[in-house]
Design a protein around this motif. Structure first.
Motif, PDB file in Angstrom:
ATOM      1  N   ASN A 123       1.028  -1.335   0.155  1.00  0.00           N
ATOM      2  CA  ASN A 123      -0.141   0.147   0.305  1.00  0.00           C
ATOM      3  C   ASN A 123       0.470   1.017  -0.330  1.00  0.00           C
ATOM      4  O   ASN A 123       1.830   1.287  -0.192  1.00  0.00           O
ATOM      5  CB  ASN A 123      -0.869  -0.096   1.023  1.00  0.00           C
ATOM      6  N   ASN A 145       0.946  -2.557   6.268  1.00  0.00           N
ATOM      7  CA  ASN A 145       0.437  -1.980   4.937  1.00  0.00           C
ATOM      8  C   ASN A 145      -1.061  -1.669   4.903  1.00  0.00           C
ATOM      9  O   ASN A 145      -2.280  -1.944   4.596  1.00  0.00           O
ATOM     10  CB  ASN A 145       0.587  -3.338   3.883  1.00  0.00           C
ATOM     11  N   ALA A 170      -4.020   1.039   4.669  1.00  0.00           N
ATOM     12  CA  ALA A 170      -4.632   2.176   4.082  1.00  0.00           C
ATOM     13  C   ALA A 170      -5.239   3.270   4.148  1.00  0.00           C
ATOM     14  O   ALA A 170      -5.185   3.850   3.003  1.00  0.00           O
ATOM     15  CB  ALA A 170      -6.186   1.068   2.799  1.00  0.00           C
TER      16      ALA A 170
END
Length: 271
Positions: free
Chosen positions: A243, A266, A268
């Motif tokens: 991400n 990771n 968002a």
């Protein structure tokens, strides 16, 4: 420094000769203090020692050092990677050390005044020194010290380099072009094969950005010592979830020659 003794109904005598429940001490070098209590003609055993640590202001480790001016600062240490010569006077309030790797020479005019403390000895400079090795780097990530006595490093923009720690000269080994370095991604962890002389493999992990969104891969390169380059890219693992944020990633090779990868969550969003 103020020292205080409690629990004595008589006279407190300190190991430096002072008396009183509270005394002020200003030692020129690290020392231990204790106290006794005299009450009704009986004197106790000395108390537990208290260590008073006196720090030293240490000079840089230069090649040859000459000390000629009078020294009046408490706690000064002069060191040299070769020799130290001294013709200064050590004042009454000073504690001074000379440390030369090869020898210390005291010339005419050198003296230690009453109340001053002086020590001289030989040995290498052992204090931690700091200096800038190289500047102008962009988002430096991995730093490895290798048996070739060079620093190997990655920059998140895609560059892998070797650095001469003595001169600061940078040898660019490879720039990976399809790096996705937005946010906290990019070229991240790197590790070299433990038997690098026989297997000159360099493993890296980095972000890329296919149509389905950010991903991460692990790639092995081969080091060519003849021209100081990395080539022969071999993808070990790809299409790993990634991400924009929280992509921190490291690689480690364990003694059983297994390659381990760790990564953050990771996320968002940067939460």
């Amino acid at each position: 420094m103020l020292l205080t003794a409690s629990g004595c109904g008589g006279t407190v005598k300190w190991s430096d000769g002072q008396t009183g429940n509270s005394v002020t001490v200003s030692p020129k070098q690290s020392t231990r203090m204790s106290a006794t209590c005299t009450n009704g003609g009986q004197t106790s055993n000395p108390s537990n020692n208290v260590l008073i640590q006196v720090g030293l202001t240490t000079s840089p480790c230069n090649t040859n050092v000459s000390v000629t001016a009078p020294i009046s600062n408490v706690g000064s240490k002069y060191q040299s990677s070769n020799t130290i010569t001294g013709s200064a006077s050590i004042e009454a309030n000073a504690s001074v050390q000379f440390k030369g790797q090869n020898y210390v020479q005291l010339n005419p005019g050198f003296q230690v005044k009453a109340g001053g403390v002086f020590k001289a000895f030989t040995g290498k400079c052992t204090e931690l020194q700091t200096r800038q090795v190289v500047g102008g780097l962009q988002f430096l990530w991995e730093i490895l010290w290798r048996p070739d006595n060079f620093i190997w490093m990655t920059e998140r923009g895609g560059k892998i380099s070797r650095v001469n720690p003595q001169t600061g000269a940078v040898q660019a080994l490879l720039t990976i072009l399809h790096i996705y370095s937005d946010g906290e991604g990019g070229l991240l962890g790197m590790v070299l094969h433990p038997s690098f002389a026989l297997n000159p493999f360099v493993y890296v992990t980095y972000n890329y950005n296919p149509p389905q969104g950010p991903r991460e891969k692990i790639v092995r390169f081969t080091y060519n010592s003849a021209n100081n380059t990395l080539g022969n890219a071999f993808v070990l693992l790809q299409d790993i979830s990634a991400n924009v944020y929280h992509n921190g990633s490291r690689l480690v090779i364990t003694p059983d020659l297994k390659l381990w990868r760790c990564i953050k969550c990771n996320a968002a969003s940067p939460s």
